[in-house]
Enzyme design. Structure first.
Site, short mmCIF file in Angstrom:
data_model
loop_
_atom_site.label_atom_id
_atom_site.label_comp_id
_atom_site.label_asym_id
_atom_site.label_seq_id
_atom_site.Cartn_x
_atom_site.Cartn_y
_atom_site.Cartn_z
N GLY A 1 5.82 -6.28 11.53
CA GLY A 1 6.88 -5.82 12.43
C GLY A 1 8.19 -5.58 11.70
N HIS B 1 4.40 3.58 -8.41
CA HIS B 1 3.99 4.90 -7.91
C HIS B 1 4.77 5.38 -6.70
CE1 HIS B 1 -0.30 4.52 -9.85
NE2 HIS B 1 0.67 4.37 -10.72
N ASN B 2 5.10 4.47 -5.79
CA ASN B 2 5.74 4.87 -4.53
C ASN B 2 7.24 4.62 -4.51
OD1 ASN B 2 2.94 3.11 -3.57
ND2 ASN B 2 2.99 5.32 -3.24
N ARG C 1 5.54 13.55 -4.96
CA ARG C 1 4.99 12.90 -3.76
C ARG C 1 6.04 12.03 -3.08
NH1 ARG C 1 -0.04 11.59 -7.64
NH2 ARG C 1 -1.02 13.64 -7.53
N CYS D 1 8.47 -11.74 8.16
CA CYS D 1 8.26 -12.23 9.52
C CYS D 1 6.90 -12.94 9.53
CB CYS D 1 8.37 -11.11 10.56
SG CYS D 1 7.13 -9.81 10.44
N GLY D 2 6.29 -13.11 10.67
CA GLY D 2 5.01 -13.82 10.72
C GLY D 2 3.94 -13.12 9.91
N THR D 3 3.82 -11.82 10.13
CA THR D 3 2.82 -11.02 9.42
C THR D 3 3.41 -10.12 8.34
OG1 THR D 3 3.10 -9.24 11.03
CG2 THR D 3 1.35 -10.85 11.49
N ARG E 1 4.50 12.22 -12.50
CA ARG E 1 3.61 12.86 -11.53
C ARG E 1 3.80 12.33 -10.12
NH1 ARG E 1 0.23 8.65 -13.36
NH2 ARG E 1 -1.34 7.96 -11.85
N HIS E 2 4.46 11.19 -10.01
CA HIS E 2 4.68 10.60 -8.68
C HIS E 2 5.91 11.14 -7.98
CE1 HIS E 2 1.52 7.85 -9.76
NE2 HIS E 2 2.20 7.51 -10.84
N ASP F 1 12.66 -13.35 10.47
CA ASP F 1 12.76 -13.89 11.83
C ASP F 1 12.51 -15.40 11.79
OD1 ASP F 1 10.00 -14.26 11.79
OD2 ASP F 1 9.58 -12.84 13.41
N HIS F 2 12.42 -15.98 13.00
CA HIS F 2 12.30 -17.44 13.12
C HIS F 2 11.05 -18.00 12.45
CE1 HIS F 2 10.37 -15.38 16.46
NE2 HIS F 2 9.47 -16.33 16.43
N ARG G 1 3.13 -16.29 7.82
CA ARG G 1 1.94 -16.91 8.42
C ARG G 1 0.66 -16.40 7.77
NH1 ARG G 1 4.30 -16.08 14.55
NH2 ARG G 1 5.59 -17.96 14.61
#
Ligand code: RB5
Length: 148
Positions: A71, A99-100, A137, A66-68, A133-134, A9-10, A110
């Site tokens: 989102g 693992h994931n 899951r 994005c900022g964090t 093993r992953h 984003d901006h 930010r």
């Protein structure tokens, strides 16, 4: 050549440019979904674009900012088949790949600086899913989507 879908984003135009150049310097091709403007925009649009590019096989992986990172990560993760890692340090990025089997990385422009973001990208791109093993899951994560 590994293809990386990128979106932001901006709040993250400069960070996206820096990370795009870095990822390209590592030998990856970048599909840039924007935004490339500082005008206020909506992160769900760009998170969805990155998520869809990965889910549809247009890109191998996605990086969204994005900022964090929160989102845009929530948005990307709404796309079936997407597994998001939102992180601010390299350890989680590395383990999320191993693992994931995460396929979209997000972080906050930010929250962290460019050098930390590069370390996170290195750990995420330079490690591989371990399976074994992953696998059960990770399959269970897909089954949650199938129950919707
Ligand atoms: C935009 O101001 C900000 O809300 C967005 O970049 C992001 O941090 C949302 O999660």
């Amino acid at each position: 050549m590994m293809k990386i879908a990128m979106g932001n984003d901006h709040s993250a135009v400069e960070m996206k440019e820096a990370i795009k150049a870095y990822v390209e310097s590592k030998g990856c091709e970048v599909i840039d979904f924007g935004t490339n403007s500082s005008a206020s925009c909506d992160y769900p649009e760009y998170g969805e674009k990155v998520g869809r590019a990965v889910a549809d096989g247009e890109a191998d992986y996605g990086i969204a900012i994005c900022g964090t990172g929160i989102g845009i990560g929530i948005a990307a993760g709404k796309v079936r088949g997407v597994r998001v890692c939102t992180c601010s340090e390299p350890y989680s990025a590395r383990l999320s790949r191993m693992h994931n089997n995460t396929n979209v990385l997000t972080f906050g422009a930010r929250v962290i600086g460019v050098e930390m973001a590069k370390m996170i990208v290195d750990e995420w791109l330079d490690n591989s899913y371990e399976g074994g093993r992953h696998e059960r899951r990770v399959q269970m994560l897909g089954e949650i989507e199938n129950r919707q």
